[in-house]
Design a protein around this motif. Structure first.
Motif, short mmCIF file in Angstrom:
data_model
loop_
_atom_site.label_atom_id
_atom_site.label_comp_id
_atom_site.label_asym_id
_atom_site.label_seq_id
_atom_site.Cartn_x
_atom_site.Cartn_y
_atom_site.Cartn_z
N UNK A 667 -35.61 11.93 -28.96
CA UNK A 667 -36.66 10.91 -29.12
C UNK A 667 -36.88 10.20 -27.79
N UNK A 668 -35.78 9.79 -27.17
CA UNK A 668 -35.90 9.06 -25.89
C UNK A 668 -36.58 9.92 -24.83
N UNK A 669 -36.16 11.19 -24.76
CA UNK A 669 -36.73 12.09 -23.75
C UNK A 669 -38.22 12.30 -24.00
N UNK A 670 -38.57 12.47 -25.27
CA UNK A 670 -39.97 12.72 -25.63
C UNK A 670 -40.85 11.51 -25.25
N UNK A 671 -40.36 10.32 -25.57
CA UNK A 671 -41.12 9.10 -25.26
C UNK A 671 -41.33 8.98 -23.75
N UNK A 672 -40.31 9.32 -23.01
CA UNK A 672 -40.39 9.25 -21.56
C UNK A 672 -41.42 10.25 -21.02
N UNK A 673 -41.35 11.46 -21.56
CA UNK A 673 -42.24 12.52 -21.12
C UNK A 673 -43.71 12.13 -21.39
N UNK A 674 -43.95 11.60 -22.57
CA UNK A 674 -45.32 11.21 -22.92
C UNK A 674 -45.83 10.13 -21.98
N UNK A 675 -44.96 9.16 -21.66
CA UNK A 675 -45.38 8.07 -20.78
C UNK A 675 -45.72 8.60 -19.39
N UNK A 676 -44.93 9.58 -18.92
CA UNK A 676 -45.18 10.11 -17.58
C UNK A 676 -46.50 10.86 -17.50
N UNK A 677 -46.85 11.52 -18.60
CA UNK A 677 -48.10 12.27 -18.62
C UNK A 677 -49.30 11.36 -18.82
N UNK A 679 -52.19 8.58 -18.86
CA UNK A 679 -53.00 7.91 -17.84
C UNK A 679 -52.91 6.40 -18.04
N UNK A 680 -52.67 6.02 -19.29
CA UNK A 680 -52.71 4.59 -19.60
C UNK A 680 -51.51 3.88 -19.03
N UNK A 681 -51.78 2.67 -18.56
CA UNK A 681 -50.74 1.88 -17.89
C UNK A 681 -49.65 1.38 -18.82
N UNK A 682 -50.07 1.02 -20.03
CA UNK A 682 -49.14 0.29 -20.87
C UNK A 682 -48.28 1.18 -21.77
N UNK A 683 -48.33 2.48 -21.53
CA UNK A 683 -47.55 3.36 -22.39
C UNK A 683 -46.06 3.11 -22.15
N UNK A 684 -45.34 2.91 -23.24
CA UNK A 684 -43.92 2.60 -23.12
C UNK A 684 -43.15 3.84 -22.69
N UNK A 685 -42.36 3.72 -21.64
CA UNK A 685 -41.65 4.86 -21.10
C UNK A 685 -40.21 4.97 -21.55
N UNK A 686 -39.65 3.86 -21.95
CA UNK A 686 -38.26 3.93 -22.39
C UNK A 686 -38.10 3.21 -23.71
N UNK A 687 -37.27 3.77 -24.55
CA UNK A 687 -36.97 3.09 -25.80
C UNK A 687 -35.53 3.42 -26.16
N UNK A 688 -34.98 2.63 -27.03
CA UNK A 688 -33.65 2.98 -27.55
C UNK A 688 -33.47 2.39 -28.94
N UNK A 689 -32.41 2.83 -29.59
CA UNK A 689 -32.13 2.23 -30.90
C UNK A 689 -31.46 0.90 -30.63
N UNK A 690 -31.81 -0.12 -31.40
CA UNK A 690 -31.09 -1.39 -31.31
C UNK A 690 -29.89 -1.30 -32.24
N UNK A 691 -30.14 -1.16 -33.52
CA UNK A 691 -29.04 -0.85 -34.45
C UNK A 691 -29.60 -0.32 -35.77
#
Ligand code: 86X
Length: 722
Positions: A667-677, A679-691
């Protein structure tokens, strides 16, 4: 291949770049310096330890009507009004202006106010062709060291002008050394024009106010250094959260900066809050038999690495003492990053039989972890204060009960004392403390859209007792390995409460932890009877004091009531009592509530009761407000698309989840990949589980993990995070 741009002027990136390039430099942290005058004042009082002569710089990002862009780094006192710049760049008057905000972000990737020479490094190859860089000739000719501000308004980088030049040249920029001084004849020209203008004004006479205003405005625009009054909070919480936070904690006198990155001075206005938290939590844990200890600050290398496995991942953060005076300390000794390896050898010695159990130990100390991520006062600092509890039990179950009891106390500290809602839950395998069986935590959600771990309580199982030989003889005289827990809560609590409750006027403190709960401000004009006004203030003060309320009577003659209001609002005092002659003639005073900014009158005879009542009301109201905020920013997502949508809105996202560690990584890798691709500025690049929250809504039969096809076993909370 395009690499992810580093967001210069991020302080750490610049520090790394300069160190990689072996460029001598000094980066100093300071209070937010938003304009030139306070910066000059600061560096006059605190001269940087650099080669003189040195000078503080200003940076401008300008556009030409023809489409070109200019980044200028100049001495702070170099005259750079737009008229002059047009002359220097040989273009028609009016053609050069400040570049707009969107140009700042799309070209330099910075916020207004944060442009500096290093932000050039954010330009793409294409953009490089469009931007000219000009370095003030005065800097190169006359100064050994120049100060480049603002890296985030709270730090300045000092280096040699020649080094800056060669660095930028190495990175493929043309560095124009430009003389911004006005030639004598041009100056004369200007004066002539000025004279003309003034003459015109006179001709027009005084009646034409509108025109005057317009001219004033134009004049203002001419000077990019225009000072803004820096009394109150300048940054808006909703616009520039991180600078707003820095301003809040410095102007309220909670924090002062220090010359070692990641270390801060806690002043009484924040330390007293810590004392309140200590008093409360210390009371709770003592009531269940926990005792306080004080273990040494230092760990030997041998002890620290005794349990290699969990320490290994953390080892870059350990700070070592290697010298005493001129001599070596060999082998070096570490400063505690946590105290397992300090306490557990002693526990092994002290515990012999089941009669020695449970052992319930706690200490209130400082801790050092040499982190390299961007520091934030209270939230992530290299030295911090905390309590660390370590308990030893005869059974798994007893240890487990302890873990949850403490987690509940932590929830009470945050919710009941600090009015900050938190979510108790269990960390995922990936996020737990690797030395233990499981980690429980309370997690908060901040107004900047980030999740924040507020405290943790671990079940250590028998992992450490095996390593440290913490064993006991049970009732049958059989040797058993002990069961352990550990738990910690830090001064991060203060950061969370500031971030949650603060507003654009400054701090808003929950009454239960506010160092001062009530401030009394008299309103006295010179004609009023001073004795009567002051007498009444003292009377109210005495009554409140006697009732156990933390109160200040601000009777100083130095400041006006308006100034006092602003100061105490900035410091977040929950209630202000204001009164003047008129109020007193009606036997009343006015209450002002800091949290909702509302005012109302109260009869003198009811003041004490009403204060007690309102302190409770405010405490509850502040908590409810935060509960509502978090609720509004929480979404549930059953599939990956709605999960992404929630994340990009800056929400906390609850998902049904399979609990699989690989799935979490993917999930984390996918979110990062999508953000890198994207164009939009506000796309979240990192996420994690809180609990995974303890309070679980029912998962319907047949529900699948939001990401993979496996069966959903739990709800998990995801977000961006500190
Ligand atoms: C983890 C675990 C635990 C007692 C708590 O969370 C509560 C109070 N300790 C702390 N942790 C480390 O073990 C650690 C170890 C080293 Cl060597 C380090 F440099 C940093 C660490 N950070 C966290």
């Amino acid at each position: 291949m395009s690499s992810t741009p580093v967001n210069y002027p991020d302080k750490d990136s610049i520090a790394k770049l300069l160190s990689d390039e072996k460029i001598q430099n000094l980066i100093v942290d300071h209070e937010p310096l938003l304009t030139i005058p306070p910066a000059l004042e600061h560096f006059t009082k605190n001269p940087p330890a650099v080669e003189a002569p040195f000078i503080y710089c200003k940076n401008l990002f300008l556009k030409n009507k023809a489409g070109g862009l200019y980044l200028i780094t100049a001495a702070h006192d170099t005259k750079t009004d737009y008229k002059l710049l047009c002359k220097i760049f040989k273009t028609k008057n009016g053609n050069i202006r400040e570049a707009e905000k969107d140009k700042l972000s799309s070209y330099l990737h910075c916020e207004p106010g944060h442009v500096n020479s290093f932000s050039l490094l954010n330009l793409s190859e294409e953009q490089k062709k469009e931007v000219q860089f000009h370095l003030d000739k005065n800097l190169v000719d006359n100064y050994k060291t120049i100060g480049i501000p603002p890296m985030n308004s709270s730090s300045t980088c000092w280096l040699k002008p020649d080094d800056l030049k060669s660095l930028l040249e190495k990175k493929g920029f043309t560095v124009n050394i430009t003389d911004f001084t006005v030639k004598e004849e041009e100056k004369k020209d200007e004066n002539k024009n000025k004279g003309k203008d003034e003459g015109k004004k006179k001709e027009k006479g005084e009646g034409n106010k509108k025109q005057d205003k317009k001219e004033k405005k134009e004049k203002k625009n001419e000077n990019p250094d225009e000072d803004i009054s820096a009394l109150g909070i300048q940054n808006k919480k909703e616009e520039n959260f991180s600078d707003w936070y820095s301003e809040c904690i410095t102007k309220s006198e909670m924090i002062d900066y220090y010359d070692i990155s990641g270390c801060y001075i806690l002043r009484p206005w924040s330390y007293e809050i810590w004392e309140k938290i200590q008093e409360y939590l210390d009371g709770l844990i003592k009531a269940i038999g926990v005792k306080n200890y004080n273990f040494p600050l230092f760990v030997s290398q041998k002890a620290l690495f005794k349990e290699k496995e969990h320490v290994e991942g953390f080892s870059p953060e350990v700070a070592w003492v290697t010298k005493s005076g001129k001599g070596e300390i060999d082998p070096p000794i570490a400063i505690r990053p946590t105290s397992e390896t300090i306490m557990y050898p002693a526990f092994a010695k002290w515990i012999r039989s089941h009669r020695d159990l449970p052992l319930l130990a706690n200490q209130w100390t400082n801790i050092v972890r040499w982190e390299f991520k961007n520091p934030t006062p209270f939230i992530r600092t290299r030295e911090f204060l905390w309590q660390e509890g370590h308990t030893v039990h005869a059974t798994y179950e007893e240890a487990e009960q302890m873990v949850y009891k403490i987690l509940e106390y932590y929830r009470m500290v945050y919710e009941d004392l600090c009015a900050c809602p938190v979510i108790p839950g269990i960390k995922t395998e990936n996020e737990k403390f690797p030395g233990g069986l499981f980690t429980s935590s309370i997690e908060g959600f901040l107004p900047n859209g980030k999740g924040v771990q507020c405290a943790t309580s671990h079940h250590l199982g028998q992992n450490f007792s095996k390593m440290f030989e913490i064993v006991f003889l049970d009732k049958e005289k059989k040797k058993q390995l002990a069961w352990q827990t550990s738990w910690g809560l830090t001064t991060r609590t203060i950061g969370v409460l500031v971030m949650m409750h603060g507003d654009n006027k400054g701090l808003v403190l929950p009454p239960k932890v506010a160092p001062t709960q009530v401030v009394i401000v008299p309103i006295k004009t010179s004609k009023d009877n001073a004795e009567e006004i002051m007498g009444k203030g003292n009377e109210i003060y005495d009554q409140l004091k006697k009732a156990g309320i933390r109160v200040i009577f601000d009777d100083s003659e130095m400041h006006t009531p308006g100034w006092k209001y602003a100061q105490w609002e900035l410091k977040g005092v929950p209630i202000r009592i204001e009164y003047g002659k008129k109020d007193l003639s009606k036997d009343q005073v006015t209450f002002f509530c800091r949290d909702n900014l509302e005012k109302f009158t109260v009869k003198l005879e009811n003041v004490v009761d009403k204060i007690k009542e309102m302190l409770d009301v405010i405490q509850k109201r502040m908590f409810e407000k935060q509960v509502e905020r978090v609720k509004k920013a929480t979404t549930h997502a059953n599939d990956f698309n709605s999960f992404l949508e929630g994340l990009n809105k800056g929400n906390l996202v609850y998902t049904p989840w399979c609990k699989d560690s690989d799935c979490e990584d993917k999930v984390k890798a996918k979110v990062k990949e999508i953000a890198e691709k994207s164009e939009e500025q506000d796309t979240v690049g990192t996420c994690k589980t809180l609990n995974m929250p303890l309070k679980q809504e029912k998962i319907e039969e047949g529900t699948k993990c939001f990401f993979c096809d496996k069966k959903a076993l739990t709800w998990a909370i995801w977000g961006r995070s500190y």
